[in-house]
Motif scaffolding. Structure first.
Motif, PDB file in Angstrom:
ATOM      1  N   GLY A  16      -4.328   6.008   2.065  1.00  0.00           N
ATOM      2  CA  GLY A  16      -4.217   5.204   0.655  1.00  0.00           C
ATOM      3  C   GLY A  16      -3.616   3.743   0.675  1.00  0.00           C
ATOM      4  N   GLU A  17      -2.930   3.221   1.727  1.00  0.00           N
ATOM      5  CA  GLU A  17      -2.460   2.122   1.924  1.00  0.00           C
ATOM      6  C   GLU A  17      -3.668   1.041   2.216  1.00  0.00           C
ATOM      7  N   ALA A  18      -4.628   1.665   3.112  1.00  0.00           N
ATOM      8  CA  ALA A  18      -5.882   0.884   3.639  1.00  0.00           C
ATOM      9  C   ALA A  18      -6.747   0.795   2.330  1.00  0.00           C
ATOM     10  N   VAL A  19      -6.772   1.730   1.330  1.00  0.00           N
ATOM     11  CA  VAL A  19      -7.712   1.568   0.221  1.00  0.00           C
ATOM     12  C   VAL A  19      -6.973   0.405  -0.438  1.00  0.00           C
ATOM     13  N   THR A  20      -5.487   0.098  -0.578  1.00  0.00           N
ATOM     14  CA  THR A  20      -5.122  -0.813  -1.573  1.00  0.00           C
ATOM     15  C   THR A  20      -5.379  -2.066  -0.656  1.00  0.00           C
ATOM     16  N   ALA A  21      -5.687  -2.144   0.590  1.00  0.00           N
ATOM     17  CA  ALA A  21      -5.841  -3.490   1.306  1.00  0.00           C
ATOM     18  C   ALA A  21      -7.484  -3.732   0.977  1.00  0.00           C
ATOM     19  N   THR A  22      -8.141  -2.657   1.180  1.00  0.00           N
ATOM     20  CA  THR A  22      -9.663  -2.796   0.923  1.00  0.00           C
ATOM     21  C   THR A  22      -9.761  -3.296  -0.834  1.00  0.00           C
ATOM     22  N   GLY A  23      -9.194  -2.918  -1.599  1.00  0.00           N
ATOM     23  CA  GLY A  23      -9.231  -3.557  -2.870  1.00  0.00           C
ATOM     24  C   GLY A  23      -8.732  -4.835  -2.926  1.00  0.00           C
ATOM     25  N   HIS A  24      -7.736  -5.188  -2.392  1.00  0.00           N
ATOM     26  CA  HIS A  24      -7.369  -6.562  -2.276  1.00  0.00           C
ATOM     27  C   HIS A  24      -8.463  -7.517  -1.587  1.00  0.00           C
ATOM     28  N   LEU A  25      -8.857  -6.933  -0.374  1.00  0.00           N
ATOM     29  CA  LEU A  25     -10.230  -7.552   0.239  1.00  0.00           C
ATOM     30  C   LEU A  25     -11.287  -7.930  -0.729  1.00  0.00           C
ATOM     31  N   HIS A  26     -11.731  -6.798  -1.588  1.00  0.00           N
ATOM     32  CA  HIS A  26     -12.534  -7.104  -2.678  1.00  0.00           C
ATOM     33  C   HIS A  26     -12.419  -8.079  -3.419  1.00  0.00           C
ATOM     34  N   HIS A  27     -11.215  -8.269  -3.959  1.00  0.00           N
ATOM     35  CA  HIS A  27     -10.844  -9.248  -4.736  1.00  0.00           C
ATOM     36  C   HIS A  27     -11.006 -10.640  -4.118  1.00  0.00           C
ATOM     37  N   LEU A  28     -10.483 -10.612  -3.054  1.00  0.00           N
ATOM     38  CA  LEU A  28     -10.802 -12.077  -2.175  1.00  0.00           C
ATOM     39  C   LEU A  28     -12.117 -12.435  -2.114  1.00  0.00           C
ATOM     40  N   THR A  29     -12.737 -11.453  -1.701  1.00  0.00           N
ATOM     41  CA  THR A  29     -14.212 -11.647  -1.204  1.00  0.00           C
ATOM     42  C   THR A  29     -15.084 -11.984  -2.363  1.00  0.00           C
ATOM     43  N   HIS A  30     -14.731 -11.708  -3.793  1.00  0.00           N
ATOM     44  CA  HIS A  30     -15.482 -11.998  -5.015  1.00  0.00           C
ATOM     45  C   HIS A  30     -14.704 -12.771  -5.968  1.00  0.00           C
ATOM     46  N   SER A  31     -13.910 -13.545  -5.203  1.00  0.00           N
ATOM     47  CA  SER A  31     -13.151 -14.854  -6.246  1.00  0.00           C
ATOM     48  C   SER A  31     -13.408 -16.117  -5.493  1.00  0.00           C
ATOM     49  N   PRO A  32     -13.451 -16.972  -6.223  1.00  0.00           N
ATOM     50  CA  PRO A  32     -13.733 -18.392  -5.619  1.00  0.00           C
ATOM     51  C   PRO A  32     -12.450 -19.085  -4.607  1.00  0.00           C
TER      52      PRO A  32
ATOM     53  N   ASP B 135      -4.754 -15.541   3.213  1.00  0.00           N
ATOM     54  CA  ASP B 135      -4.744 -14.499   2.607  1.00  0.00           C
ATOM     55  C   ASP B 135      -5.826 -13.346   3.205  1.00  0.00           C
ATOM     56  N   LEU B 136      -6.951 -13.988   3.370  1.00  0.00           N
ATOM     57  CA  LEU B 136      -8.092 -13.252   3.753  1.00  0.00           C
ATOM     58  C   LEU B 136      -7.709 -12.576   5.198  1.00  0.00           C
ATOM     59  N   GLN B 137      -7.319 -13.416   6.134  1.00  0.00           N
ATOM     60  CA  GLN B 137      -6.779 -13.085   7.564  1.00  0.00           C
ATOM     61  C   GLN B 137      -5.812 -11.940   7.300  1.00  0.00           C
ATOM     62  N   HIS B 138      -4.598 -12.165   6.624  1.00  0.00           N
ATOM     63  CA  HIS B 138      -3.532 -11.385   6.526  1.00  0.00           C
ATOM     64  C   HIS B 138      -4.120  -9.997   5.837  1.00  0.00           C
ATOM     65  N   THR B 139      -5.008  -9.869   4.935  1.00  0.00           N
ATOM     66  CA  THR B 139      -5.409  -8.715   4.457  1.00  0.00           C
ATOM     67  C   THR B 139      -6.195  -7.908   5.410  1.00  0.00           C
ATOM     68  N   LEU B 140      -6.977  -8.542   6.130  1.00  0.00           N
ATOM     69  CA  LEU B 140      -8.020  -7.978   7.364  1.00  0.00           C
ATOM     70  C   LEU B 140      -6.692  -7.385   8.387  1.00  0.00           C
ATOM     71  N   ILE B 141      -5.806  -8.077   8.817  1.00  0.00           N
ATOM     72  CA  ILE B 141      -4.807  -7.595   9.914  1.00  0.00           C
ATOM     73  C   ILE B 141      -4.085  -6.428   9.219  1.00  0.00           C
ATOM     74  N   ALA B 142      -3.732  -6.218   7.816  1.00  0.00           N
ATOM     75  CA  ALA B 142      -2.954  -5.403   7.170  1.00  0.00           C
ATOM     76  C   ALA B 142      -3.929  -4.027   7.075  1.00  0.00           C
ATOM     77  N   LEU B 143      -5.314  -4.281   6.815  1.00  0.00           N
ATOM     78  CA  LEU B 143      -6.249  -3.189   6.652  1.00  0.00           C
ATOM     79  C   LEU B 143      -6.166  -2.643   8.086  1.00  0.00           C
ATOM     80  N   ASP B 144      -6.505  -3.308   9.035  1.00  0.00           N
ATOM     81  CA  ASP B 144      -6.567  -2.732  10.335  1.00  0.00           C
ATOM     82  C   ASP B 144      -5.483  -1.948  10.707  1.00  0.00           C
ATOM     83  N   GLY B 145      -4.228  -2.613  10.303  1.00  0.00           N
ATOM     84  CA  GLY B 145      -2.806  -1.741  10.583  1.00  0.00           C
ATOM     85  C   GLY B 145      -2.939  -0.437  10.206  1.00  0.00           C
ATOM     86  N   HIS B 146      -3.278  -0.350   8.831  1.00  0.00           N
ATOM     87  CA  HIS B 146      -3.242   0.919   7.987  1.00  0.00           C
ATOM     88  C   HIS B 146      -4.157   1.913   8.583  1.00  0.00           C
ATOM     89  N   VAL B 147      -5.397   1.397   8.961  1.00  0.00           N
ATOM     90  CA  VAL B 147      -6.439   2.315   9.645  1.00  0.00           C
ATOM     91  C   VAL B 147      -6.064   2.722  11.105  1.00  0.00           C
TER      92      VAL B 147
END
Length: 173
Positions: free
Chosen positions: A87-103, A111-123
């Motif tokens: 569930g936490e990984a899905v939240t991180a994936t949602g944030h990653l989605h926001h970052l990749t589709h924002s200017p 922020d992108l690197q931090h989100t990737l690290i957090a996502l990997d930690g949850h997985v």
């Protein structure tokens, strides 16, 4: 137990998690959550069903059923923790989605690197918990199999065991 370990094996590794929306990470998480939810529901259903059976038919509720029910119940804790981590990984994936589709703006790369690290930690946490649940079930199954009482007639068990041993020696040795 194999299914839980299989879900863990199918989770993406850190090297497979990318900010690119085509990486498939969100689909991998969706599949894992669907599979894990099905197994978690099975654990809960089995424990509840056996509890009802024990109340309705106490004479039929054997020690082996009680022990196997307890073993399934023990696996629910790490399976639930894995589900929470996903569930936490899905939240991180949602944030990653926001970052990749924002200017990109100030701090975007960090922020992108931090989100990737957090996502990997949850997985990684989910994978660890799934393997723990599988190990727990395997250990409990082994314990239950080794503590089962033998059938009343030793003559019936001796012949098949010897036959199985003989045939095993003939293969690959």
């Amino acid at each position: 137990m194999e299914q839980l370990a299989g879900i863990a094996d199918r989770l993406p590794l850190a090297t497979q998690i990318h900010p690119d929306p085509r990486s498939g990470t969100s689909e991998d998480l969706e599949d894992a959550i669907r599979d894990l939810t099905r197994h978690f529901t099975y654990l809960a259903h089995t424990v509840a069903t056996r509890d009802r059976q024990a109340r309705r038919y106490p004479a039929r509720y054997t020690a082996q059923l009680r022990e196997s029910t307890t073993a399934l119940a023990h696996a629910a804790t790490p399976a639930g923790r894995a589900l929470a981590a996903l569930g936490e990984a899905v939240t991180a994936t949602g944030h990653l989605h926001h970052l990749t589709h924002s200017p990109p703006g100030p701090g975007h790369a960090e922020d992108l690197q931090h989100t990737l690290i957090a996502l990997d930690g949850h997985v990684t946490q989910a994978r660890t918990q799934l393997f723990a649940a599988a190990r727990q079930l395997r250990a409990d199954a082994h314990r239950l199999l080794t503590t089962q009482t033998p059938p009343a007639s030793a003559a019936l068990t001796t012949l098949p065991v010897l036959a199985a041993s003989s045939s095993h020696r003939g293969h690959g040795r």
